[in-house]
Enzyme design. Structure first.
Site, PDB file in Angstrom:
ATOM      1  N   ASP A 184       4.890   0.272  -6.461  1.00  0.00           N
ATOM      2  CA  ASP A 184       5.329  -0.295  -5.184  1.00  0.00           C
ATOM      3  C   ASP A 184       6.753  -0.844  -5.260  1.00  0.00           C
ATOM      4  OD1 ASP A 184       2.931   0.460  -4.113  1.00  0.00           O
ATOM      5  OD2 ASP A 184       2.040  -1.545  -4.168  1.00  0.00           O
ATOM      6  N   HIS A 230       1.312   2.075   1.587  1.00  0.00           N
ATOM      7  CA  HIS A 230       0.910   3.404   1.138  1.00  0.00           C
ATOM      8  C   HIS A 230       0.427   4.255   2.301  1.00  0.00           C
ATOM      9  CE1 HIS A 230      -0.323   1.120  -2.747  1.00  0.00           C
ATOM     10  NE2 HIS A 230       0.973   1.385  -2.738  1.00  0.00           N
ATOM     11  N   TYR A 282     -12.497  -0.289   0.842  1.00  0.00           N
ATOM     12  CA  TYR A 282     -11.972   0.841   1.607  1.00  0.00           C
ATOM     13  C   TYR A 282     -13.052   1.913   1.689  1.00  0.00           C
ATOM     14  CZ  TYR A 282      -7.851  -1.159  -0.713  1.00  0.00           C
ATOM     15  OH  TYR A 282      -6.913  -2.002  -1.233  1.00  0.00           O
ATOM     16  N   LYS A 330      -9.123   5.538   7.067  1.00  0.00           N
ATOM     17  CA  LYS A 330      -9.937   4.646   6.254  1.00  0.00           C
ATOM     18  C   LYS A 330     -10.423   3.458   7.064  1.00  0.00           C
ATOM     19  CE  LYS A 330      -5.695   3.269   4.011  1.00  0.00           C
ATOM     20  NZ  LYS A 330      -5.013   3.216   2.733  1.00  0.00           N
TER      21      LYS A 330
END
Length: 182
Positions: free
Chosen positions: A167, A62, A131, A71
């Site tokens: 996905d 992603h 995250y 991140k």
């Protein structure tokens, strides 16, 4: 805690020093001063999220269009095989990938700069991945490339047992290059 450069341009790994004793362990998982010394602006990270995955599950690959999304990623429980792919057209590491093991023993935190695809495979049952993200999520900016794209040749260490529908339906590396104008 110390910071070191990753294999891709702008990627940083933060390596803490866990302290073990008869009670268990204690470790620092984030230090704003160390992050600032490594060139990050720690105050820009506005959202914390966590996922729990079953062994063999792959999440990703992603990314975000527009300004992208930086991140900090770490594994709070278990272990994951974390993968990054550089999609920044003017980067010296464009098109290259790197992989790093994140786990609850070494507590390494991975800084993922904007402009990279990110994904991981859970190596344990379960694996909790945390995250810290620098932008609010805008679904209109979502990018995804199939985890098994033959052009990327990502070597997942375990047989892939689960992948989300999103996905599975992600585009190819070639599709993304066209979308990015390359």
């Amino acid at each position: 805690m110390k910071a070191e450069q990753g294999e891709l341009d702008g990627v940083v790994l933060f390596r803490p020093t866990p302290h073990h004793d008869s009670r268990g362990l204690f470790t620092r998982t984030f230090d704003a001063a160390v992050a600032a010394e490594a060139g990050l602006a720690p105050e820009t990270f506005i959202q914390d999220s966590q996922s729990r995955s079953r062994r063999g599950t792959v999440r990703g690959l992603h990314g975000r269009s527009g300004k992208g999304e930086a991140k900090l990623v770490r594994c709070a429980r278990g272990a994951v095989h974390d993968v990054l792919v550089d999609i920044r057209p003017h980067s010296p590491t464009f098109g290259r990938s790197m992989a790093v093991r994140l786990d609850d023993e070494d507590f390494v935190t991975l800084y993922v700069p904007a402009g990279l695809l990110h994904g991981f495979q859970a190596l344990t049952e379960p694996a909790d991945t945390c995250y810290r993200i620098d932008r609010r999520h805008d679904p209109a900016e979502d990018l995804a490339v199939r985890y098994d794209d033959p052009d990327l040749r990502i070597a997942w260490p375990l047989p892939v047992t689960e992948v989300s529908r999103r996905d599975q339906e992600a585009g190819s590396w070639a599709d993304l290059l066209r979308r990015l104008g390359g």
